[in-house]
Design a protein around this motif. Structure first.
Motif, short mmCIF file in Angstrom:
data_model
loop_
_atom_site.label_atom_id
_atom_site.label_comp_id
_atom_site.label_asym_id
_atom_site.label_seq_id
_atom_site.Cartn_x
_atom_site.Cartn_y
_atom_site.Cartn_z
N LYS A 103 0.80 -1.23 0.00
CA LYS A 103 0.00 0.00 0.00
C LYS A 103 0.84 1.28 0.00
N TYR A 104 2.14 1.18 0.26
CA TYR A 104 2.93 2.40 0.32
C TYR A 104 3.41 2.84 -1.05
N SER A 105 3.24 4.11 -1.31
CA SER A 105 3.83 4.66 -2.53
C SER A 105 4.79 5.74 -2.06
N GLU B 98 18.56 0.70 10.01
CA GLU B 98 18.25 0.09 11.30
C GLU B 98 16.83 -0.48 11.29
N THR B 99 16.56 -1.32 12.28
CA THR B 99 15.22 -1.89 12.37
C THR B 99 14.18 -0.77 12.51
N GLY B 100 13.08 -0.91 11.79
CA GLY B 100 11.99 0.06 11.89
C GLY B 100 12.23 1.35 11.15
N SER B 101 13.29 1.42 10.33
CA SER B 101 13.58 2.69 9.66
C SER B 101 12.81 2.85 8.36
N GLY B 102 12.05 1.82 7.97
CA GLY B 102 11.18 1.98 6.79
C GLY B 102 11.63 1.19 5.57
N LYS B 103 12.42 0.15 5.79
CA LYS B 103 12.92 -0.61 4.63
C LYS B 103 11.78 -1.27 3.86
N GLU B 104 10.83 -1.84 4.59
CA GLU B 104 9.71 -2.48 3.88
C GLU B 104 8.83 -1.43 3.19
N VAL B 105 8.67 -0.30 3.84
CA VAL B 105 7.89 0.78 3.23
C VAL B 105 8.53 1.20 1.91
N LEU C 286 12.96 -9.53 0.37
CA LEU C 286 13.63 -10.44 1.31
C LEU C 286 14.20 -9.63 2.46
N ASP C 287 13.41 -9.56 3.53
CA ASP C 287 13.82 -8.76 4.67
C ASP C 287 14.78 -9.58 5.53
N GLU C 288 15.69 -8.91 6.17
CA GLU C 288 16.69 -9.56 7.04
C GLU C 288 17.45 -10.64 6.30
N ILE D 249 11.07 4.41 13.29
CA ILE D 249 9.69 4.86 13.07
C ILE D 249 8.69 3.88 13.66
N ARG D 250 9.05 2.58 13.62
CA ARG D 250 8.13 1.60 14.21
C ARG D 250 7.93 1.91 15.69
N GLU D 251 9.02 2.24 16.37
CA GLU D 251 8.92 2.53 17.80
C GLU D 251 8.10 3.80 18.02
N1 LIG Z 1 8.53 7.30 6.05
C1 LIG Z 1 7.50 6.68 6.64
N2 LIG Z 1 6.30 7.25 6.68
C2 LIG Z 1 5.29 6.67 7.35
N3 LIG Z 1 5.37 5.53 8.01
C3 LIG Z 1 6.53 4.90 8.00
C4 LIG Z 1 7.66 5.44 7.29
N4 LIG Z 1 8.69 4.60 7.44
C5 LIG Z 1 8.25 3.60 8.22
N5 LIG Z 1 6.95 3.77 8.56
C6 LIG Z 1 6.17 2.90 9.43
O1 LIG Z 1 7.11 2.37 10.37
C7 LIG Z 1 6.93 0.98 10.58
C8 LIG Z 1 8.22 0.24 10.30
O2 LIG Z 1 8.58 0.32 8.95
P1 LIG Z 1 9.20 -0.92 8.15
O3 LIG Z 1 8.50 -2.19 8.51
O4 LIG Z 1 9.26 -0.52 6.74
O5 LIG Z 1 10.67 -0.95 8.79
P2 LIG Z 1 11.87 -1.95 8.47
O6 LIG Z 1 13.08 -1.08 8.32
O7 LIG Z 1 11.50 -2.82 7.32
O8 LIG Z 1 11.99 -2.77 9.80
P3 LIG Z 1 12.67 -4.21 10.08
O9 LIG Z 1 14.14 -4.06 9.77
O10 LIG Z 1 12.44 -4.42 11.53
O11 LIG Z 1 11.97 -5.18 9.20
C9 LIG Z 1 5.80 0.56 9.68
O12 LIG Z 1 4.67 0.39 10.50
C10 LIG Z 1 5.58 1.71 8.72
O13 LIG Z 1 4.23 1.85 8.52
#
Ligand SMILES: Nc1ncnc2c1ncn2[C@@H]1O[C@H](COP(=O)(O)OP(=O)(O)OP(=O)(O)O)[C@@H](O)[C@H]1O
Length: 446
Positions: A138-140, A173-180, A242-244, A361-363
């Protein structure tokens, strides 16, 4: 109707059963495990909203386990059951991602509301997960929030690469938005109408990951009763994330290299290769160069993957973006809770700005959701922040044991309505020591 699933991990049968009965009476569906191994199996099979875990377990430590549970099952909330007087365990558990801790012997007036709050939060997280699943990728790029030069650089790179079919390696880092970012790259590519399949490589054991990725044929191993499609087949024409990837076993890395080089793979138990047409985006929060030096990551795979690298900034490196991210998360979560929350107090924002964001960002999102659940007012204030924020404990360097002790003594005293003999008993310290501490910390006893 069940109010949700709770898993209790405790090797002491009697305590486990007692807690289980108490919570079953409240309407929760109870699951029990006597050790970490069986608990993890249950978590892999069932949606468990809340885990209550003892600290000393036969096959490990419950405080350390919090991180594993939270990384594999981020929607699940964990409450740790600590021994009398062992505040350090509780504080560490929260730092590891626990919702909170309960001290054994705490009475039902503390246990039940806490479990209920953790349940509210987890139920919400599961709902959001289900919604996100339904929405798919869903993210663009437009929904990636932030205005700092650091995030803008990363977005510009990702936009460019999305137009090609190149393999991308996302580092951060974890939660920094890689999947986004991976989703946005998929959405911005010519593959956007095909599936986006995200795989967390650390969530599967070594052998399981291979058959999850490539599929297997019936009879290839015990338990393989039917042919099974792997993620690569599911993602056909689309993108696989492919995360992690740093967690992938070295033997499997060799097979991944083959996919990248020859665009084909072997299903487990099959000798003829299957062709694939999938774009690969990999991510890791590890230092892959170090992993290569340590012999944990193949350099040939690294070079294949890292042709186009994007490094995502940590939240600590772009604090400027905290207000806009926090406001956005408030706007998102409030309607889901049927609450009207108009914003946050300056002190609340200040606490967010001073915090050291290890979960990025996750935190931040979790902290806002937690505050939104807990608040009774329409403006988030510091009382709905976790204890370590309120005490300025976010930075490990400023963490004062004395503050933790003061808070705990005050809490116990309030709990026993100021009865010092009882409080000393609960804290397992002498009455004189208690008086000295009350004086030292200037605790008011009403
Ligand atoms: N730039 C952004 N704008 C809005 N929401 C964001 C943004 N980046 C991350 N998020 C939110 O932060 C959360 C973590 O993002 P994401 O899963 O992409 O992190 P990650 O780096 O893949 O983490 P991990 O390494 O633990 O897998 C998600 O819930 C996502 O919705």
């Amino acid at each position: 109707m069940s109010k949700g699933h709770i898993l209790i991990i405790d090797d002491e049968d009697q305590l486990r059963k007692l807690m289980s009965r108490l919570l079953a009476l409240e309407g929760y569906t109870m699951l029990e495990a006597a050790n970490i191994r069986s608990a993890m199996k249950i978590l892999d099979k069932e949606d468990v909203q809340v885990v209550l875990s003892d600290v000393k377990l036969p096959d490990g430590n419950g405080v350390e386990q919090v991180q594993t549970i939270r990384s594999k099952h981020p929607q699940t909330e964990v409450i740790v059951l600590t021994a009398f007087g062992n505040i350090a365990d509780g504080v560490q558990a929260i730092k590891n991602g626990a919702f909170d801790y309960i001290t054994k012997g705490d009475d039902n007036n503390r246990i039940l509301p806490l479990v209920s709050k953790a349940m509210d939060k987890a139920v919400l997280q599961f709902r959001i997960r289900d919604l996100e699943k339904k929405l798919g990728g869903k993210y663009s790029f437009d929904s990636i929030l932030g205005n700092s030069p650091e995030i803008n650089n990363a977005i510009a790179l990702a936009r460019k690469v999305s137009l090609s079919d190149m393999t991308v390696l996302l580092l951060g880092e974890t939660g920094s938005g890689k999947e986004v970012f991976a989703q946005a790259i998929h959405q911005g590519s010519s593959r956007s109408q095909a599936p986006f399949v995200a795989v967390n490589c650390s969530a599967f054991g070594k052998d399981i990951l291979e058959s999850e990725l490539f599929g297997h044929v019936a009879g290839s191993f015990t338990g393989a009763v039917k042919d099974k499609k792997g993620f690569f087949e599911e993602a056909r024409g689309g993108t696989i994330f492919l995360d992690e990837i740093g967690e992938m076993a070295v033997e499997l890395q060799a097979k991944m290299l083959r996919v990248l080089e020859a665009q084909e793979f072997y299903k487990v138990g099959e000798s003829k290769p299957t062709k694939t047409d999938v774009r690969i985006i990999a991510a890791t929060n590890r230092n892959l160069e170090k992993e290569i030096n340590d012999g944990h990551f193949r350099s040939d795979l690294f070079y294949r993957l890292s042709a186009f690298q994007i490094v995502l900034p940590s939240l600590n490196e772009r604090r400027k973006d905290i207000p806009v991210l926090a406001s956005w998360f408030i706007e998102q979560v409030a309607p889901k809770l049927n609450k009207r929350i108009s914003g946050m107090t300056p002190a609340f924002l200040d606490a967010l700005q001073r915090h050291s964001w290890k979960g990025n960002i996750r935190e931040l999102k979790n902290i806002i959701e937690r505050a939104a659940i807990l608040t009774d007012t329409d403006t988030l204030d510091t009382s709905s922040l976790p204890f370590d924020f309120q005490q300025g404990l976010g930075e490990p360097s400023t963490m004062r044991l004395a503050d933790v002790e003061k808070h705990h003594i005050a809490r116990v005293l309030a709990h026993v309505k100021g009865n010092k003999t009882k409080a000393a008993e609960l804290l397992d310290i002498g009455l004189t020591t208690l008086y000295n501490k009350i004086k030292e910390y200037n605790i008011s006893v009403e």
